[in-house]
Design an enzyme around this catalytic site. Sequence first.
Site, PDB file in Angstrom:
ATOM      1  N   GLU A 279      -3.845   2.104  -7.414  1.00 29.82           N
ATOM      2  CA  GLU A 279      -4.154   3.249  -6.563  1.00 29.82           C
ATOM      3  C   GLU A 279      -3.195   4.391  -6.903  1.00 29.82           C
ATOM      4  O   GLU A 279      -2.042   4.376  -6.447  1.00 29.82           O
ATOM      5  CB  GLU A 279      -3.973   2.879  -5.090  1.00 29.82           C
TER       6      GLU A 279
ATOM      7  N   HIS B  41       0.869  -1.191   0.000  1.00 32.86           N
ATOM      8  CA  HIS B  41       0.000   0.000   0.000  1.00 32.86           C
ATOM      9  C   HIS B  41       0.900   1.234   0.000  1.00 32.86           C
ATOM     10  O   HIS B  41       1.967   1.229   0.610  1.00 32.86           O
ATOM     11  CB  HIS B  41      -0.901  -0.024   1.244  1.00 32.86           C
TER      12      HIS B  41
END
Length: 265
Positions: A172, A102
């Site tokens: 993302e 992430h």
Amino acid sequence: MHRPDMRSLTLIANHKLHGSRESLTAYIHALDAACATLSDQLQIMLAVPHVFLSHAMSARAAASRLHITSQDVSQHAHGAYTGEISSAMLAGIGVTHTLVGHSETRSRLALDDGAVARTALQAQASGVTPIVCIGENLGDYDAGNTHSVLSKQVESLREVIAAQHPCLIAYEPRWAIGSGKTPLMQEIAGAHSVIRRAIHNICDGEKLARDSAIPLLYGGSVTPANVHEILALPEVGGALIGSASLEVSSMIAMASAASALLERK
Ligand code: PGA
């Protein structure tokens, strides 16, 4: 917006450093109850802080469809790594999925693409499915380098993609996370087709089925207001949601939108 090819969707709520044991219990009970009536083709995951993983799994209803997910895992199998948690430890308590790479984790631990790939491989080796996050930063986006950055990041995941164990990839854009900004819909669609093409190039003839079995998710300022439009885009197989997943009513609204899309097949 109807997608005849749409077979399943995955929504992941990423709770980051939020919540308490009590608030998580109430959240899981409400989400479980709401999910019971939604499309079977919808997978819902909830990424919670490590300390709550066991509790979250036992707070689920008996027939729960909720997958409790780790927010990160070590790239190492064992050793002198104070504070880290291994994928075998996750598997040992029944956790089936983990986020890997992430953007907040990449920044905090200064992880490069190689470290992210090693972490994903380590998870796969323990039977834990990695949800690998990739995405360009604002400088790359502004310079028009999004597609080349994504192709390079997918290439760095070659062994992960070619492995027998499944994986998911979440696109993302780093500048879209928590910012309230999203790329244009055609930019999201373009990025997903670049990622799909790069995966396709890695998979040889025999593995084509595996290629299409790698779900691609979009993440970055997904909300109940834009989730429908995003999920209806070609190649978007789901969403990774931070801020807008914290309120259970908002998460249920997004899950209902995804379910409605699937049921209109
Ligand atoms: P956001 O976070 O939905 O708050 O932008 C997404 C994420 O961190 O995965």
